[in-house]
Scaffold this active site. Structure first.
Site, PDB file in Angstrom:
ATOM      1  N   HIS A   1     -18.825   4.940   2.665  1.00  0.00           N
ATOM      2  CA  HIS A   1     -17.675   5.812   2.532  1.00  0.00           C
ATOM      3  C   HIS A   1     -16.408   5.262   3.182  1.00  0.00           C
ATOM      4  O   HIS A   1     -15.317   5.431   2.679  1.00  0.00           O
ATOM      5  CB  HIS A   1     -18.037   7.148   3.188  1.00  0.00           C
ATOM      6  CG  HIS A   1     -16.939   8.141   3.198  1.00  0.00           C
ATOM      7  ND1 HIS A   1     -16.357   8.581   2.039  1.00  0.00           N
ATOM      8  CD2 HIS A   1     -16.300   8.778   4.202  1.00  0.00           C
ATOM      9  CE1 HIS A   1     -15.417   9.474   2.347  1.00  0.00           C
ATOM     10  NE2 HIS A   1     -15.350   9.590   3.642  1.00  0.00           N
TER      11      HIS A   1
ATOM     12  N   GLY B   1       0.831  -1.197   0.000  1.00  0.00           N
ATOM     13  CA  GLY B   1       0.000   0.000   0.000  1.00  0.00           C
ATOM     14  C   GLY B   1       0.864   1.244   0.000  1.00  0.00           C
ATOM     15  O   GLY B   1       1.890   1.317   0.690  1.00  0.00           O
TER      16      GLY B   1
ATOM     17  N   ARG C   1     -16.329   7.066  12.650  1.00  0.00           N
ATOM     18  CA  ARG C   1     -15.145   7.915  12.543  1.00  0.00           C
ATOM     19  C   ARG C   1     -15.555   9.371  12.358  1.00  0.00           C
ATOM     20  O   ARG C   1     -16.469   9.662  11.592  1.00  0.00           O
ATOM     21  CB  ARG C   1     -14.283   7.483  11.362  1.00  0.00           C
ATOM     22  CG  ARG C   1     -13.114   8.428  11.115  1.00  0.00           C
ATOM     23  CD  ARG C   1     -12.210   7.956  10.011  1.00  0.00           C
ATOM     24  NE  ARG C   1     -12.794   8.026   8.695  1.00  0.00           N
ATOM     25  CZ  ARG C   1     -12.933   9.149   7.983  1.00  0.00           C
ATOM     26  NH1 ARG C   1     -12.564  10.306   8.469  1.00  0.00           N
ATOM     27  NH2 ARG C   1     -13.455   9.093   6.772  1.00  0.00           N
TER      28      ARG C   1
ATOM     29  N   ALA D   1      -1.027   5.909   4.764  1.00  0.00           N
ATOM     30  CA  ALA D   1      -0.412   5.030   5.751  1.00  0.00           C
ATOM     31  C   ALA D   1       0.816   4.338   5.165  1.00  0.00           C
ATOM     32  O   ALA D   1       1.902   4.378   5.751  1.00  0.00           O
ATOM     33  CB  ALA D   1      -1.433   4.006   6.248  1.00  0.00           C
TER      34      ALA D   1
ATOM     35  N   ARG E   1     -21.300  12.053  11.404  1.00  0.00           N
ATOM     36  CA  ARG E   1     -21.823  11.493  10.159  1.00  0.00           C
ATOM     37  C   ARG E   1     -22.968  10.514  10.353  1.00  0.00           C
ATOM     38  O   ARG E   1     -23.935  10.541   9.611  1.00  0.00           O
ATOM     39  CB  ARG E   1     -20.688  10.767   9.446  1.00  0.00           C
ATOM     40  CG  ARG E   1     -19.661  11.741   9.009  1.00  0.00           C
ATOM     41  CD  ARG E   1     -18.512  11.079   8.369  1.00  0.00           C
ATOM     42  NE  ARG E   1     -17.656  12.156   7.862  1.00  0.00           N
ATOM     43  CZ  ARG E   1     -16.458  11.969   7.355  1.00  0.00           C
ATOM     44  NH1 ARG E   1     -15.964  10.765   7.290  1.00  0.00           N
ATOM     45  NH2 ARG E   1     -15.779  12.991   6.904  1.00  0.00           N
TER      46      ARG E   1
ATOM     47  N   GLY F   1      -0.827   4.440   0.091  1.00  0.00           N
ATOM     48  CA  GLY F   1      -1.680   5.545   0.503  1.00  0.00           C
ATOM     49  C   GLY F   1      -0.985   6.306   1.631  1.00  0.00           C
ATOM     50  O   GLY F   1       0.213   6.128   1.875  1.00  0.00           O
TER      51      GLY F   1
ATOM     52  N   SER G   1     -17.527  16.850   0.182  1.00  0.00           N
ATOM     53  CA  SER G   1     -16.849  16.861   1.483  1.00  0.00           C
ATOM     54  C   SER G   1     -17.725  17.376   2.626  1.00  0.00           C
ATOM     55  O   SER G   1     -18.508  18.302   2.477  1.00  0.00           O
ATOM     56  CB  SER G   1     -15.611  17.737   1.389  1.00  0.00           C
ATOM     57  OG  SER G   1     -15.138  18.030   2.684  1.00  0.00           O
TER      58      SER G   1
END
Ligand SMILES: Cc1cc2nc3c(=O)[nH]c(=O)nc-3n(C[C@H](O)[C@H](O)[C@H](O)COP(=O)(O)OP(=O)(O)OC[C@H]3O[C@@H](n4cnc5c(N)ncnc54)[C@H](O)[C@@H]3O)c2cc1C
Ligand code: SF4
Ligand code: FES
Lengths: 646, 257
Positions: free
Chosen positions: A409, A41, A443, A45, A338, A43, A285
């Site tokens: 998401h 990966g 989150r 991270a 959210r 990304g 967003s």
């Protein structure tokens, strides 16, 4: 049963990480050069971890399925990244960021992990600025902030609507520097198919070169997965088309336990679905909720007329609009978390007040802030998002309110890791969205970027050394060991088997059907009856897939159909685990809303007496049911309360 | 709507390609260009034919993966968007659409519409960074940066690395891409320290990889989906000249800095 030792250091909350760092085992510089680490990966991270480990002197191999590390899905993050800098002098602190994250996660995350996250958040911003990330600034030259849901302070740093892009390009440049120095070797267009265990430890991976189709074996002293979330299990989501669960799913099947698979996040502000040809959903967003107000018509008749094109939203008078978030949650208003915002939108639409052709949309209206601040201010803040919206929907959001609806998401669930970010397989680490660690059942906005970079820059480079310090004597073992050959054969055979089904239905058609089952029964509202239907439906679909899927092309060439088929095969297994986990959790918390468990006002009702634990699922074989282990969550430092945003 | 598609098909890097004509029917004007390609591919798979391979991932104009030459223009007829942001309402019922890969020597075709853009990564590896290690960094607000510079830096940093600029240029020059990265850093105090070495190393690598010269035709700017301005090229040229006068020469291949 798997043994779950979270390895949380003893001591005061604020001292745990410092204590850990002072006492953990390190690897000396000359030994670092002899130790190899695989990072899958690129990304936020993965790139930050690979770069930092390379800087420390380890030999790193870094993999991604895209043609360049810079295209990892993190690039698409829009709104921003949190940190407890308190530059706005509005009362923020490490503790407050910690507290907001614990509360936002509905008390289903570990205190020690979350505190550490808040603690390293400030260093992330320093790091990124030093790398040349052009964050938004005020006229005095200092950094600007905006607000995100679930917080009453302004702690979100941003780079227009392209924060993820800029942070990723920062990490990518640090990574590129290490590639040039020869510390990191890059493998782009390579897909990880399986992890290899030798004597119970993770010792390497099997990958497919997506250009030549060749299957390769790679060995290392430790393996780090940074492969992102599994939201694409729902087919339609805001994730990139290639985002997948293969790496973590294969690790699960090799013995890593899976934490809270049913904790998936439905984001409230996405562009509504518009047709069955649709391939993905586009996020607008959360930062838009700073200046946009969410509403639906107060009267059903008006909503009805709008749906039939007989009325336009701008014709609805102010007093006939229901700003339902401001009405229900006066303290947080449009900036509720959210999960709360998504459910409220669903509630209004289910009750018949939805707008748009399908009735599955609500308005996000900027007219008030355009009047107050001027069009140019709104354009500067959100210009690219408005342009994106207009391109897709063919309407000008400066003139008429945006239409939005919740969409899949993010996944809070992921492989279970301890405080050191290691799974139940020794030597296998998981960072970023792919692990389950910090966000509990929900989150908060702008916290995924924070977590990805915290894990990669500041946590893993320490914790992995504790593991590696006693691995220095292990020689560079060869990928020719029988364990590698066996895993390679299994991975190859699985793909060949897919190609040999030679059925009649396309891979995408199965993926869409899986998505429909999950959205209906395991989506925003879940109940036992539906979940009990979903489990056999997914199993039946999986069986049909292996009998009737059609994969064209050859093995030894670029073959996107084969890539998709492998990923969908894994989603068809993971989907069932998600449903099982949702069924087992008899409460509502965060993004997991079980309709049977709600307060009279329709808020999530937790069961802290019985369910304050992490569900850690263990694979027990292809034809047997997985076993659920529990990691109890102890709240020593915060008082556990019902979340209240009113 | 019903459309005729003329698509470049090529089995792999070493084989010869050719155009193949396909028909697609009942395409919704609200679908995106790539969704139209998905519909074509679904129909090809059902017939047992190889679907058309193309690069894509985010499908929202930010990852830079999508890369089609549509009716002779990179990213299609509209300004300031990527292929994945193009919608079928831009076309008319009955249109014929010609779809090709990027055509530039440093971007060899790998299959159908997919090209190899790793040369862009190599240019960044040559010097597209500020040499700081993780940790031990002073506070982010220690150095104020004028908003105007931060904004200009952000404009340049918006480049998505798609390669349309190279594909649009008759010389296959990568100047717009390289200058965007050079400018992003040159405009920030943090980037100034290594400005001279950076520009020399990146330009040298660009030349080594076979990208052509810039003859100021401006095609790159016109086709750039992120509207990266050619003023960045002017800025890079200035940086390059200054670096030749003042700064130490870089040793190529010295292993980064
Ligand atoms: C549209 C959108 C907007 C968002 N906005 C925000 C925001 O404003 N703030 C915020 O905090 N969060 C935001 N998020 C969430 C955040 O972007 C992600 O959670 C985060 O970027 C994940 O980073 P990651 O490094 O864990 O994984 P990713 O960025 O997903 O990277 C995964 C990497 O793994 C590789 N990979 C995956 N599978 C394999 C395999 N099998 N083999 C080889 N390689 C593989 C990929 O190539 C890629 O390099 C947003 C998400 C979306 C979808
Ligand atoms: S400068 Fe523009 S066209 Fe060139 S790679 Fe960057 S975004 Fe693409
Ligand atoms: S697919 Fe990402 S920019 Fe087009």
């Amino acid at each position: 049963m798997a043994e779950l030792n979270s390895k949380i250091p003893k001591g005061e909350l604020a001292q745990k990480w410092t204590e850990y760092k002072s006492h953990t085992n390190l690897v000396n510089p000359s030994n670092k050069r002899r130790l190899e680490i695989i990072v899958v990966g690129t990304g936020l991270a993965g790139a930050s971890a690979a770069a930092s480990l390379g800087e420390l002197g380890f030999k790193v191999k870094n993999f991604c399925y895209q043609d360049s590390p810079r295209r990892a899905h993190s690039i698409a993050a829009q709104g921003g990244i949190n940190a407890a800098k308190n530059y706005q002098n509005d009362g923020d602190s490490v503790y407050r960021l910690f507290y907001d994250t614990i509360k936002g996660g509905d008390y289903r995350s570990r205190e020690a992990n979350v505190y550490r996250l808040a603690e390293v958040s400030n260093a992330i911003i320093d790091q990124c600025v030093a790398q040349g990330v052009p964050f938004a600034r005020e006229y005095g030259g200092l950094l600007d902030n905006r607000s995100f849901g679930g917080a009453q302070v302004s702690r979100t740093f941003y780079a227009r609507g392209q924060t993820g892009q800029q942070l990723l390009l920062g990490a990518y440049s640090a990574l590129s520097r290490q590639v040039k120095k020869g510390n990191v070797e890059l493998f782009t267009r390579h897909e990880m198919l399986d992890v290899v265990l030798v004597d119970g430890r993770a010792r390497g991976i099997i990958v497919r070169d997506l250009v030549t189709g060749a299957i390769e074996r790679h060995a290392a002293h430790a393996v780090v997965l940074a492969t992102g979330g599994y939201g694409n299990v729902f087919f339609l989501s805001t994730n990139a088309m290639g985002s997948n669960a293969t790496a973590i799913w294969k690790a699960y099947k090799r013995g890593a336990v899976f934490g809270n698979p049913s904790f998936t996040q439905i984001h409230p502000t996405c562009i509504p679905v518009h047709g069955d040809f649709q391939s993905k959903l586009t996020l607008m967003s959360e930062s838009l909720r700073n200046d946009g107000r969410i509403w639906v018509p107060k009267n059903k008749e008006d909503a009805e007329k709008i749906r039939h094109g007989q009325l336009k939203p701008i014709q609805i008078a102010e007093e006939d609009r229901d700003y339902y978030l401001e009405r229900r949650y006066p303290a947080f208003g449009n900036l509720v978390p959210r999960d709360v915002a998504s459910r409220a939108a669903k509630e209004r639409c289910d009750a018949g007040y939805g707008v748009g052709e399908t009735g599955l949309a609500v308005y996000l209206d900027f007219s008030e802030s355009i009047n107050r601040l001027g069009k140019n201010v709104i354009e500067e803040r959100y210009g690219n998002l408005f342009q994106m919206y207009e391109k897709i929907v063919d309407e000008n959001p400066y003139k008429t309110p945006m239409m939005i609806y919740p969409a899949v998401h993010y996944t809070m669930g992921g492989l279970w890791v301890d405080y050191e970010l290691m799974t139940t397989i020794p030597g296998l680490f998981v960072i970023g969205e792919a692990n389950f660690s910090d966000h509990g059942a929900n989150r908060l906005g702008a916290s995924a970027l924070m977590q990805g970079l915290a894990d990669g820059y500041f946590v893993l480079p320490y914790t992995i050394q504790n593991y590696l310090s006693d691995q220095i004597r292990i020689p560079n073992f060869s990928p020719d060991l029988p364990e590698f050959r066996k895993t390679e054969t299994e991975a190859t055979e699985r793909l060949k088997k897919l190609m040999n089904v030679k059925g009649t239905k396309t891979v995408d058609s199965f993926h869409k059907r899986l998505g429909m089952i999950l959205w209906e029964y395991v989506g925003m509202g879940r109940n036992a009856e539906g979940l009990k239907k979903a489990i056999p439906k997914i199993a039946a679909l999986r069986e049909e897939f292996w009998k009737d899927v059609k994969v064209t092309g050859d093995f030894n060439e670029i073959n996107p159909e084969l890539e998709k088929a492998g990923r969908v095969a894994d989603f068809l297994e993971l989907g069932e685990l998600i449903a099982r986990d949702a069924l087992s959790r008899n409460e509502s918390c965060g993004g997991h809303f079980r309709e049977e468990y709600q307060t009279p006002e329709g808020e999530a009702l937790r069961d802290d007496q019985n369910l304050m634990f992490v569900s850690a699922w263990e694979f027990t074989g292809e034809n047997s049911e997985p076993v659920m282990n529990k990691e109890p969550l102890n709240y020593e430092f915060v008082e556990v309360k019902q979340r209240n945003y009113k | 709507m019903d459309l005729t598609l003329k698509i470049w098909r090529q089995k792999n890097a070493s084989s010869k390609g050719k155009f193949v004509t396909y028909k697609v029917n009942d395409i919704s004007p609200n679908s995106s260009f790539l969704e139209m390609m998905d519909i074509l591919n679904e129909s090809l798979v059902v017939k047992g034919e190889d679907p058309v391979a193309f690069d894509h991932d985010c499908r929202e104009g930010i990852c830079g993966a999508c890369s089609l030459y549509i009716n002779g223009r990179p990213h299609g007829p509209d300004a300031a968007i990527t292929t994945c942001q193009l919608h079928m309402r831009r076309f008319k019922d009955g249109d014929t659409i010609v779809i090709e890969p990027w055509r530039a020597r440093p971007f060899p075709v790998l299959r159908d519409l997919i090209v190899d853009r790793t040369s862009f990564d190599k240019i960044i590896q040559a010097g597209g960074y500020i040499s700081v290690n993780t940790g031990g960094i002073p506070d982010a607000n220690a150095i104020p940066i004028p908003k105007i510079n931060a904004d200009l830096s952000m404009d340049a940093a918006s480049c998505i690395g798609c390669g349309a600029c190279v594909a649009a240029c008759k010389n296959a020059s990568a100047m717009l891409f390289v200058s965007a990265k050079v400018s992003q850093f040159a405009l920030l105090p943090q980037g100034k320290v290594e400005a001279a070495e950076r520009v020399q190393a990146m330009v040298a690598e660009m030349d080594r990889l076979g990208f052509g010269n810039c003859t100021n035709t401006g095609a790159c700017e016109a086709e750039c989906p992120k509207e990266i301005s050619i003023t960045n090229i002017a800025r890079m040229n200035r940086e390059f000249l200054c670096s030749k006068i003042g700064a130490p020469k870089v040793k190529i291949g010295a292993g980064g800095f």
